[in-house]
Design a protein around this motif. Structure first.
Motif, PDB file in Angstrom:
ATOM      1  N   GLY A  81       0.850  -1.186   0.000  1.00 22.39           N
ATOM      2  CA  GLY A  81       0.000   0.000   0.000  1.00 22.39           C
ATOM      3  C   GLY A  81       0.881   1.229   0.000  1.00 22.39           C
ATOM      4  O   GLY A  81       1.743   1.365   0.868  1.00 22.39           O
ATOM      5  N   VAL A  82       0.686   2.120  -0.986  1.00 24.64           N
ATOM      6  CA  VAL A  82       1.543   3.293  -1.134  1.00 24.64           C
ATOM      7  C   VAL A  82       0.705   4.561  -1.000  1.00 24.64           C
ATOM      8  O   VAL A  82      -0.368   4.681  -1.600  1.00 24.64           O
ATOM      9  N   VAL A  83       1.225   5.509  -0.202  1.00 24.76           N
ATOM     10  CA  VAL A  83       0.560   6.802  -0.006  1.00 24.76           C
ATOM     11  C   VAL A  83       1.538   7.888  -0.444  1.00 24.76           C
ATOM     12  O   VAL A  83       2.669   7.949   0.041  1.00 24.76           O
ATOM     13  N   ALA A 151      -4.930   2.580   0.720  1.00 25.22           N
ATOM     14  CA  ALA A 151      -3.717   1.770   0.852  1.00 25.22           C
ATOM     15  C   ALA A 151      -3.923   0.566   1.755  1.00 25.22           C
ATOM     16  O   ALA A 151      -3.408  -0.519   1.485  1.00 25.22           O
ATOM     17  N   LEU A 159       3.267  -0.924   4.199  1.00 24.67           N
ATOM     18  CA  LEU A 159       2.788   0.399   3.805  1.00 24.67           C
ATOM     19  C   LEU A 159       3.988   1.294   3.520  1.00 24.67           C
ATOM     20  O   LEU A 159       4.979   1.266   4.253  1.00 24.67           O
TER      21      LEU A 159
END
Length: 243
Positions: A81-83, A151, A159
């Motif tokens: 999960g990428v923010v 994400a 993450l």
């Protein structure tokens, strides 16, 4: 997680952004990447996220080497999960649809199940009342919380946060940092690029200082901030922490 880099290099044109980096971070739950702008932090995060392929070398996550070919990178990305600092939300979709779309199209989840997962993620971050708003109707903090909800909706193994507060004012920055700390307290593994030194020291198990495409030093957060070993890191922290 166990993260190791082996002779990792990446250039854009004649600019070598990551310069033959080899390091084994060992077992950790959270790693913060700090350093001057242009030092390679975001590029390193994008490589670990499978969004950029290295020119040479590679990396391993939990003992599994990640190949640089597109098929390997695509499989790797499915579990992350990428923010991003600029949210990367689809402006024409609602908050709800921004979460359901990757669940359906990338992960093959049925629409009804995807909506249930997305609504639960929105509730988790106090966004249930904003499910049908588009990004332009949300505050910066709300947009970043939607991005975080998206994400975690895929139940990622890791993450990755790339400067998640750089576009926010101080109040919204505190709001998003609180969310990240909550995720750490839940036991989630994450990698964070940030200029928020106090937060990095507080939330990260280990910190790596990058400059000129190299990891100059890394270590437990408390030790690195209290007694940096390199002149480059000492000078950087002296400038940053002066104010």
């Amino acid at each position: 997680m166990h993260l190791s880099l082996e002779a990792l290099s990446k250039s854009f044109g004649t600019n070598r952004v990551i310069d033959n980096v080899t390091v084994d971070f060992g077992e950790l739950r959270s790693l913060a990447l700090i350093g001057p702008s242009g030092g390679g932090k975001s590029t390193l995060l994008r490589i670990i996220a499978g969004l950029e392929a290295p020119d040479s070398g590679g990396f391993a996550l939990d003992g599994q080497h990640v190949g640089a070919d597109e098929e390997s990178l695509r499989a790797h990305r499915l579990h992350l999960g990428v923010v991003f600092q600029a949210y990367n939300l689809f402006p024409h979709l609602t908050a709800l649809a921004n979460i359901t779309l990757p669940l359906e199209k990338v992960h093959g989840i049925a629409p009804s199940a995807a909506e249930e997962i997305a609504r639960e993620a929105l509730r988790r971050f106090a966004l249930a009342d904003h499910a049908h708003k588009k990004p332009a109707e949300l505050s910066g903090g709300q947009k970043q919380r939607v991005a975080i909800a998206r994400a975690i909706a895929i139940k990622p193994r890791l993450l990755l946060f790339d400067e998640p507060t750089s576009a926010l004012d101080p109040e919204m920055t505190a709001e998003v940092l609180d969310v990240i700390e909550e995720l750490k307290n839940e036991g989630r593994d994450f990698l964070l690029v940030t200029h928020e030194m106090g937060f990095a020291r507080h939330v990260a198990d280990r910190v790596a200082f990058l400059a000129q495409g190299r990891i100059i030093e890394h270590g437990p957060a408390g030790e690195l901030f209290a007694a940096p070993q390199s002149r480059e890191c000492r000078d950087f922290l002296a400038r940053i922490l002066r104010h």
